[in-house]
Design an enzyme around this catalytic site. Sequence first.
Site, short mmCIF file in Angstrom:
data_model
loop_
_atom_site.label_atom_id
_atom_site.label_comp_id
_atom_site.label_asym_id
_atom_site.label_seq_id
_atom_site.Cartn_x
_atom_site.Cartn_y
_atom_site.Cartn_z
N ASP A 137 0.85 -1.19 0.00
CA ASP A 137 0.00 0.00 0.00
C ASP A 137 0.89 1.24 0.00
OD1 ASP A 137 -1.80 2.09 0.57
OD2 ASP A 137 -3.09 0.77 1.74
N ASP A 173 4.72 0.42 -8.25
CA ASP A 173 4.45 1.18 -9.48
C ASP A 173 4.02 2.60 -9.13
OD1 ASP A 173 1.97 0.60 -8.43
OD2 ASP A 173 1.20 -0.43 -10.21
#
Length: 232
Positions: A137, A173
């Site tokens: 996260d 990412d």
Amino acid sequence: MTNQSHRNRRLPTFVARGSRKLSDRQKILIETQLPALSIPSALPGTLDPASLFDPPVSETWLEIGFGGGEHLIGQAARNPGVGLIGCEPFIDGVAKALTALDTGGHSNIRLHLGDARDVVDRLTPASLARVFILFPDPWPKQRHHKRRLIKDLFLDDLARVLAPGASVRFATDVRHYADWAMVRFHRHPAFEWHAATAADWRRPPGDHITTRYEAKGLGDIAPVYFDFTRAP
């Protein structure tokens, strides 16, 4: 303040969310199969992860936040002599992994439903040969950066349980989290980075297993893969 005091007050690194409704089969697997695969309670620093596996394994790897278990189970299949511990805080992800394991077996996997840091705390020093932290996260808002998993104290804990020469793969990412993680790993004396060219971190490593979550491309950059080594 001591490290233990910090651990007692540490913030969650994942946000609570409503899980998808489990199927009847998944509920049964959670009740009947998960207890046998779960990581036992132990005093801090006393649990040898190799003792969790029968038949014996040559080394133990840890995946933090395994999602639906695709990468975890794929690595277990490719490396039958390695013991893999997978930690996932969400019950629907654990249920997916149990469903796959019920179909395909793999005696070299153990699971933890909860915070991976609790497992790291239990492990004996220098007991892991590899750790995967794949697309955690990112907590993108600045006021939430303090909840990111990659922080100095966590890297201290990780360094304790990694054997000299062991590796950590961090993938993301999200550009800001990539920069954030690189700064913290690079300044920590226990970790080394040996990338020679940009291709070493821009291209998926040869042994990487792409998951459906990664393939969605939800971040703001193409995925990057940082492989760090535990210094001697």
